[in-house]
Design a protein around this motif. Structure first.
Motif, PDB file in Angstrom:
ATOM      1  N   GLU A 109     115.829 -15.160   4.897  1.00  0.00           N
ATOM      2  CA  GLU A 109     114.429 -14.885   4.588  1.00  0.00           C
ATOM      3  C   GLU A 109     113.621 -16.167   4.428  1.00  0.00           C
ATOM      4  O   GLU A 109     114.133 -17.215   4.024  1.00  0.00           O
ATOM      5  CB  GLU A 109     114.313 -14.076   3.294  1.00  0.00           C
ATOM      6  N   VAL A 110     112.343 -16.040   4.747  1.00  0.00           N
ATOM      7  CA  VAL A 110     111.350 -17.063   4.458  1.00  0.00           C
ATOM      8  C   VAL A 110     110.357 -16.446   3.486  1.00  0.00           C
ATOM      9  O   VAL A 110     109.865 -15.336   3.717  1.00  0.00           O
ATOM     10  CB  VAL A 110     110.626 -17.526   5.742  1.00  0.00           C
ATOM     11  N   TRP A 111     110.077 -17.143   2.388  1.00  0.00           N
ATOM     12  CA  TRP A 111     109.146 -16.633   1.390  1.00  0.00           C
ATOM     13  C   TRP A 111     107.842 -17.421   1.456  1.00  0.00           C
ATOM     14  O   TRP A 111     107.847 -18.652   1.536  1.00  0.00           O
ATOM     15  CB  TRP A 111     109.731 -16.748  -0.011  1.00  0.00           C
ATOM     16  N   ILE A 112     106.723 -16.703   1.421  1.00  0.00           N
ATOM     17  CA  ILE A 112     105.403 -17.320   1.356  1.00  0.00           C
ATOM     18  C   ILE A 112     104.861 -17.082  -0.049  1.00  0.00           C
ATOM     19  O   ILE A 112     104.646 -15.935  -0.457  1.00  0.00           O
ATOM     20  CB  ILE A 112     104.432 -16.737   2.397  1.00  0.00           C
ATOM     21  N   LEU A 113     104.655 -18.159  -0.799  1.00  0.00           N
ATOM     22  CA  LEU A 113     104.240 -18.084  -2.190  1.00  0.00           C
ATOM     23  C   LEU A 113     102.804 -18.556  -2.351  1.00  0.00           C
ATOM     24  O   LEU A 113     102.300 -19.338  -1.547  1.00  0.00           O
ATOM     25  CB  LEU A 113     105.133 -18.967  -3.066  1.00  0.00           C
TER      26      LEU A 113
END
Length: 347
Positions: A109-113
């Motif tokens: 996964e890639v998380w965008i915060l």
């Protein structure tokens, strides 16, 4: 005795009239003639306070799960759709289901915060940064999940709390991009006050309930914000010289977040974008951004600085990159940022 009875009668009548006027205004202000109030009430359907451990815990704002709403912002003449899954996260793919149990736990996964910029304020689901990143990854990198963990008005400490929640049911991602925004500066004060003040926490809960259900309350908020000079959206903080002292809440919150991600083995990348000035033109390297970038470097947190590339893009094409009358990135800018994030991601 007669005067006392007469006085009680007057107070009782005044109370009845006040209730009647209030209820009449609640009905009247919900009519189509007041689109700004309608927008506030509809927008609140997307925002939920975190289920509290107790009534006096910090009231973190989150997106409500399983929502799909079309909103119209009358002041900015923008219509957009926001959809969330069962986890209260904005969707990042048309193939994405809303059921939490359907997510594959073995997919990297890639998380965008971040706050409203990461979330994609005023743009539809398909135009957000996380959606654009996911689309690029699907074309070029195969199976890779992208999660939109953005929440409106979330500061550094709030992001740390958000990550704590997510880690309860998820492993660390392949990479987590924090889309930095200057509003984090003021959010740090607000979040510190929430931590230290019981009155403030109670006030936020009461204010949330009123804004969710009362048209009259929302009308007063609209009037207040209209005549409050500092309420202008997403503009660069005028500054020169040092902005963040050693004990500044924003510095402390950022350092705490950086220590937290290293402890939890979350590969965080801090992403800088140019900020809009009063003419909604991009500004590179404001004093605040310089200091936050140095804090990240000192904390050995990778930095992806897109300020100059975006400025050069704007200068070359002479096209708007911010939403008119607002200052958030427009869909074209989100797509450019997504391309840059994809280049920096290693699978």
């Amino acid at each position: 005795m007669r005067e006392t009875a007469h006085s009680r009668k007057i107070r009782f009548q005044f109370l009845l009239y006040s209730i009647f006027i209030f209820l009449s205004l609640e009905v009247l202000l919900r009519l189509p003639y007041f689109p700004s109030v309608q927008f506030r009430l509809e927008d609140k359907k997307l925002h939920c306070l975190q289920t509290p451990k107790n009534l006096f815990s910090i009231p973190w704002m989150r997106l409500c799960p399983n929502q799909s709403l079309e909103l119209y912002h009358p002041e900015k003449n923008i219509r957009y759709r926001v959809s969330t899954d069962s986890r209260g996260e904005r969707l990042t793919s048309s193939n994405e289901t809303r059921s939490w149990s359907s997510y594959r736990i073995d997919t990297p996964e890639v998380w965008i915060l971040g706050d409203s910029v990461a979330l994609g304020y005023l743009v539809s689901d398909q135009q957000t940064l996380p959606w654009a990143v996911h689309s690029i990854f699907q074309e070029r990198k195969g199976q890779l999940g992208v999660r939109n963990l953005g929440v409106d008005a979330l500061g550094s400490f709030g992001i740390q709390e958000r990550l704590s929640e997510v880690l309860e049911n998820s492993s660390p991602p392949l990479v987590a991009y924090w889309i930095y925004h200057i509003s984090d500066f003021t959010d740090s004060y607000r979040e510190l006050e929430l931590q230290n003040s019981l009155k403030k926490r109670i006030f936020v809960r009461v204010s949330y309930l009123l804004s969710k259900y009362s048209a009259v309350f929302n009308t007063f908020k609209i009037i207040y914000e209209k005549y409050k000079p500092e309420s202008r959206d997403n503009l660069v903080i005028p500054s020169s010289g040092a902005v963040l002292g050693p004990d500044h809440p924003h510095r402390k919150a950022a350092v705490s977040l950086f220590e937290f991600v290293k402890e939890k083995k979350i590969p965080l990348v801090l992403v800088f974008l140019p900020e809009p000035n009063e003419k909604y033109e991009p500004v590179v390297d404001s004093a605040l951004v310089k200091e936050v970038r140095q804090i990240a470097i000192d904390s050995r947190i990778p930095v992806l600085d897109l300020q100059q590339p975006i400025y050069d893009l704007w200068k070359k094409n002479d096209k708007e990159i911010f939403i008119p009358k607002d200052g958030h990135p427009n869909p074209a800018l989100y797509h450019f940022i997504a391309e840059e994030l994809a280049k920096s991601t290693r699978q």
